[in-house]
Design an enzyme around this catalytic site. Sequence first.
Site, PDB file in Angstrom:
ATOM      1  CB  SER A 158      -0.995  -0.009   1.153  1.00  0.00           C
ATOM      2  OG  SER A 158      -2.034  -0.879   0.797  1.00  0.00           O
TER       3      SER A 158
ATOM      4  CE  LYS B 208      -4.184   0.623  -0.796  1.00  0.00           C
ATOM      5  NZ  LYS B 208      -4.706   0.142   0.486  1.00  0.00           N
TER       6      LYS B 208
ATOM      7  CE1 TYR C  14      -4.526  -1.426  -4.206  1.00  0.00           C
ATOM      8  CE2 TYR C  14      -5.371  -3.673  -4.176  1.00  0.00           C
ATOM      9  CZ  TYR C  14      -4.895  -2.567  -3.503  1.00  0.00           C
ATOM     10  OH  TYR C  14      -4.766  -2.603  -2.137  1.00  0.00           O
TER      11      TYR C  14
ATOM     12  CE1 TYR D 111      -4.824   1.393   4.327  1.00  0.00           C
ATOM     13  CE2 TYR D 111      -3.581  -0.226   5.572  1.00  0.00           C
ATOM     14  CZ  TYR D 111      -3.962   0.321   4.367  1.00  0.00           C
ATOM     15  OH  TYR D 111      -3.477  -0.205   3.200  1.00  0.00           O
TER      16      TYR D 111
ATOM     17  CB  VAL E   8       0.181  -5.723   4.300  1.00  0.00           C
ATOM     18  CG1 VAL E   8      -1.044  -5.294   5.050  1.00  0.00           C
ATOM     19  CG2 VAL E   8      -0.070  -5.841   2.823  1.00  0.00           C
TER      20      VAL E   8
HETATM   21  N1  GLU Z   1      -2.334  -5.487  -1.518  1.00  0.00           N
HETATM   22  C1  GLU Z   1      -2.832  -5.312  -0.179  1.00  0.00           C
HETATM   23  C2  GLU Z   1      -4.338  -5.495  -0.186  1.00  0.00           C
HETATM   24  O1  GLU Z   1      -4.962  -5.191  -1.177  1.00  0.00           O
HETATM   25  C3  GLU Z   1      -2.443  -3.948   0.320  1.00  0.00           C
HETATM   26  C4  GLU Z   1      -2.797  -3.652   1.755  1.00  0.00           C
HETATM   27  C5  GLU Z   1      -1.730  -2.888   2.508  1.00  0.00           C
HETATM   28  O2  GLU Z   1      -0.575  -2.878   2.134  1.00  0.00           O
HETATM   29  O3  GLU Z   1      -2.073  -2.262   3.524  1.00  0.00           O
HETATM   30  O4  GLU Z   1      -4.903  -5.945   0.765  1.00  0.00           O
END
Ligand code: GLU
Length: 270
Positions: free
Chosen positions: A60, A63, A192, A244, A262
């Site tokens: 993420s 993002k 994604y 988050y 993650v």
């Molecule tokens: N690829 C992970 C998902 O879609 C990313 C989540 C993250 O890194 O917080 O759940």
Amino acid sequence: MQEVIKKIFNDIKILNEGKVADYIPELAKVDPNKFAISVCKVNGEQFNIGDTNDYFCLQSCSKPLSYCIAHDILGRDELHKKVGYEPSGQAFNAFILNKSGLPHNPMINAGAIMVASQIGKGQEPSKRFNIIKSYYNKLAGETEKTGFDNSVFLSEQHHADRNISLAYYMRENGAFEDKISPNEITESLNLYFQQCSTTINCKMAAVIAATLANAGVCPLTSEQVVTTDAVKDCLTLMYGCGMYDYSGQFSFEVGLPAKSGVSGCILLVI
Ligand code: GLU
């Protein structure tokens, strides 16, 4: 600076609570003892300590980068007709949309899938991935290149129940605006997953953070990679939503724009 970072590194290295993510099975194979801190200043000066050459998936931390790309392609107003900017206060993959039926912000999964759907729209998948790859490389200063972990990509794709459901939940609620086909949804989800499976090392991550700190100009190449407007909005979103449902606590205690992934990385912009 180096002494301070060394001290932070030594203080944190001994902490070993927590565990590697396993809902994407390939991520569970990562050695939890790996640890590194890299710093890149806006004048290009760098300091690295620990496993800073080891590649890991952006997850993420991709993002905010894709958000800047989409912001520059569509412009702020057009992009934010499709995604909000408020924290959701919920888990990153919760089934929840805002009052307008849109994902709450681009830093949670639904919002990031929406953002990915806007990049290279209508183009074939390889071209869309190339747009992302080229931007990520430029943000990271081009000295070392991004890689790709196909095992993680396949693992994400194979265990994508939640992300696929989120995409169809958005479709059901008309979030995509135009009538997106199931095939287009699949292609955007794949994009994604691909951005999440793109690999960098800690040194590159620090250069990316420095490019954001430097209003979109990479300190190593002096190239304006993304616009100042995009970076300004990106940092606001990282500050409010990047960690988050811990974003409030993180802002309260650390007070800097950040994004977690993650795979165990944190992108911090000072
Ligand atoms: N690829 C992970 C998902 O879609 C990313 C989540 C993250 O890194 O917080 O759940």
